[in-house]
Design a protein around this motif. Sequence first.
Motif, short mmCIF file in Angstrom:
data_model
loop_
_atom_site.label_atom_id
_atom_site.label_comp_id
_atom_site.label_asym_id
_atom_site.label_seq_id
_atom_site.Cartn_x
_atom_site.Cartn_y
_atom_site.Cartn_z
N UNK A 3 31.55 43.81 48.79
CA UNK A 3 33.31 43.82 48.20
C UNK A 3 32.73 42.92 46.89
N UNK A 4 33.79 43.30 45.72
CA UNK A 4 33.92 42.43 44.11
C UNK A 4 35.35 42.20 44.40
N UNK A 5 35.51 40.86 43.36
CA UNK A 5 36.49 40.88 43.51
C UNK A 5 37.42 41.07 42.58
N UNK A 6 38.60 40.81 42.69
CA UNK A 6 39.74 41.48 41.34
C UNK A 6 40.41 41.62 42.00
N UNK A 7 41.43 40.97 40.52
CA UNK A 7 43.18 40.40 40.41
C UNK A 7 43.50 41.87 39.43
N UNK A 8 44.98 42.17 40.81
CA UNK A 8 45.44 43.29 40.18
C UNK A 8 47.39 42.42 40.08
N UNK A 9 48.13 43.05 39.59
CA UNK A 9 49.36 43.37 39.18
C UNK A 9 49.98 43.60 39.98
N UNK A 10 51.35 44.26 39.77
CA UNK A 10 51.88 44.33 40.78
C UNK A 10 52.56 45.92 40.90
N UNK A 11 51.41 46.65 40.11
CA UNK A 11 51.56 47.97 39.97
C UNK A 11 50.04 48.36 40.56
N UNK A 12 49.21 47.09 41.08
CA UNK A 12 48.23 47.66 40.99
C UNK A 12 46.63 48.19 39.81
N UNK A 13 47.48 47.01 39.00
CA UNK A 13 46.89 47.76 37.64
C UNK A 13 45.82 46.56 37.28
N UNK A 14 44.31 46.52 37.13
CA UNK A 14 43.33 46.27 37.60
C UNK A 14 43.66 45.19 36.35
N UNK A 15 43.52 44.10 36.87
CA UNK A 15 43.78 42.63 35.69
C UNK A 15 42.02 42.66 34.71
#
Length: 564
Positions: A165-177
């Motif tokens: 698995x890879x780390x990922x930051x997501x906003x409330x709309x599941x948009x990748x930051x």
Amino acid sequence: MYETTNDDRPIVNGKQEPAQLKIEIPANRYFSQGKTTCPKYKSLPPPNAEPELMTCHEETSRVRPYVSGAMLRNIKFTQESYDSFIALQDKLHQNLARQRTLVAIGTHDYDTVKGPFTYEALPPEEIQFVPLNQKRSMNGAELMEFYKTDKHLSRYLPIIRDSPVYPVILDANRTVCSMPPIINSNHSKITLQTRNVFIDLTATDRTKLEIVNNILVCMFSQHTATPFTIEQIRISSPHNNETRLVPNLTPRATTASLSYINACCGLHLSAQETCALLTRMSYTAASPSPSDPDTLDVLIPPTRADILHQADIMEDVGIAYGFNKLPRAFPTVSATIGQPLPLNKLSDIIRLEAAMAGWSEVMPLILCSHDENFRFLNRQDDGTTAVKLANPKTAEYQVVRTSLLPGLLKTIRENKNHSLPMKIFEVSDVAFKDLALERKSRNERHFAAAFVGKASGFEVVHGLMDRVMAMLKSAFLTAEGGLGTVDKGKGGEGSDDNVGKAGYWIEENDEPTFFEGHAASIHLRIGGVTKVIGVFGVLHPTVLEKFELKFPVSVLEMNVEVFL
């Protein structure tokens, strides 16, 4: 700091241009020429609102378990401040963050995303976004393939490439930051028009995580609408029931002795003068109380994670005063007393004894190949002992040695033309994994010797061992069973006769490293406690063959820390 660059040097008139030498001369410390007060950094929740939320999911513990962040509000970027912001992140990535392995920073235009945010770990195929400064959307696997030839980012791919698995930051709309520690999303790219900056930091080391966060936001907080003020965000970790506000910019409180500072610097500064010098170095220092006139109360700013002891505070007083102005009193007057560590003193005593016995000291490297440390010595690696390098540059430097023998045998191999017999020794450190410690490893000081000649020389290394043990005031225990054996009923192991006494004996050893029947382990009893501290014997012919040695070799290796 300096570095040379050799890649892609242009060809001019048929010749490649010389390598460039880059020299960086950073400021040694934060220093103010005037008598100004140091900045008062503040981290506060947003007024009349809840802090922005970042929720950390349990799956991230499989790859990058820690997350932090901050908010910088109402910034007005100029080209100069923008470039400085990017350069600061890069410098933190290279040094404190250890090439992003410990900490990775992501910065985003907050007005292009929507909170609350989540920090998750997903399979590479489920992460889809347009990377920074690109136009095509990619998933995690495609991104790894795309950047494997990139001169800048390819070095960071191995940090997570083999993880499921890879780390990922997501906003409330599941948009990748961002997909730390590799790259941010182009969707939230900061520009000169950005006014609010959202910062995320992910890490494998929690201490370094908060240090990097504090330094980053403090250094750039002067550009916010209210200088030196940072907006906090809330980090929530439901899987371990933890919630905290970050960053925490509360200064660390400590004390320093005025007499110690004056003695080390050779000065006679008053408390007020010392506090003024510390203010110039970004500290907040207060004069001592009448009840304790020698103790200064010092507040260490969040930007100074390098301050660990009062010796560091004393050094900063010297810098602020001016090293060139310090009185030249040494060696007639000195405030310090230099003395060796007990372990180093013991090592020097053993070195001297071995040298006087006619043995020559060698100093091989502490790194060696995995085969040299295990297979060449007919030893098995169970995966719990050796400290291994994550990304060795050559096969010669794969593990930190757990024995001094590979270095001695390689030294003999490289000196085959030396006249025989050859007698060499080393007193140095080996390393072992130790998961109970914070650093997950420990050093151990060993003494080892090797004899090579036309005869095995077993009695020679035995004699050296006896001499060293006698010098260390350890008696050789004998009994009716014969020399070097212990009668369990007459002062041997299991008997009460030797409790409180220091003594040793040897027993036959059947390690495959040694020729059968020609090796012995060394047993030491101190204060009623018995330990196996070493081994000596004639090396097995297969070991000699692997190290390309034609003559018999006898070796000795023992742990000397038990004698402290």
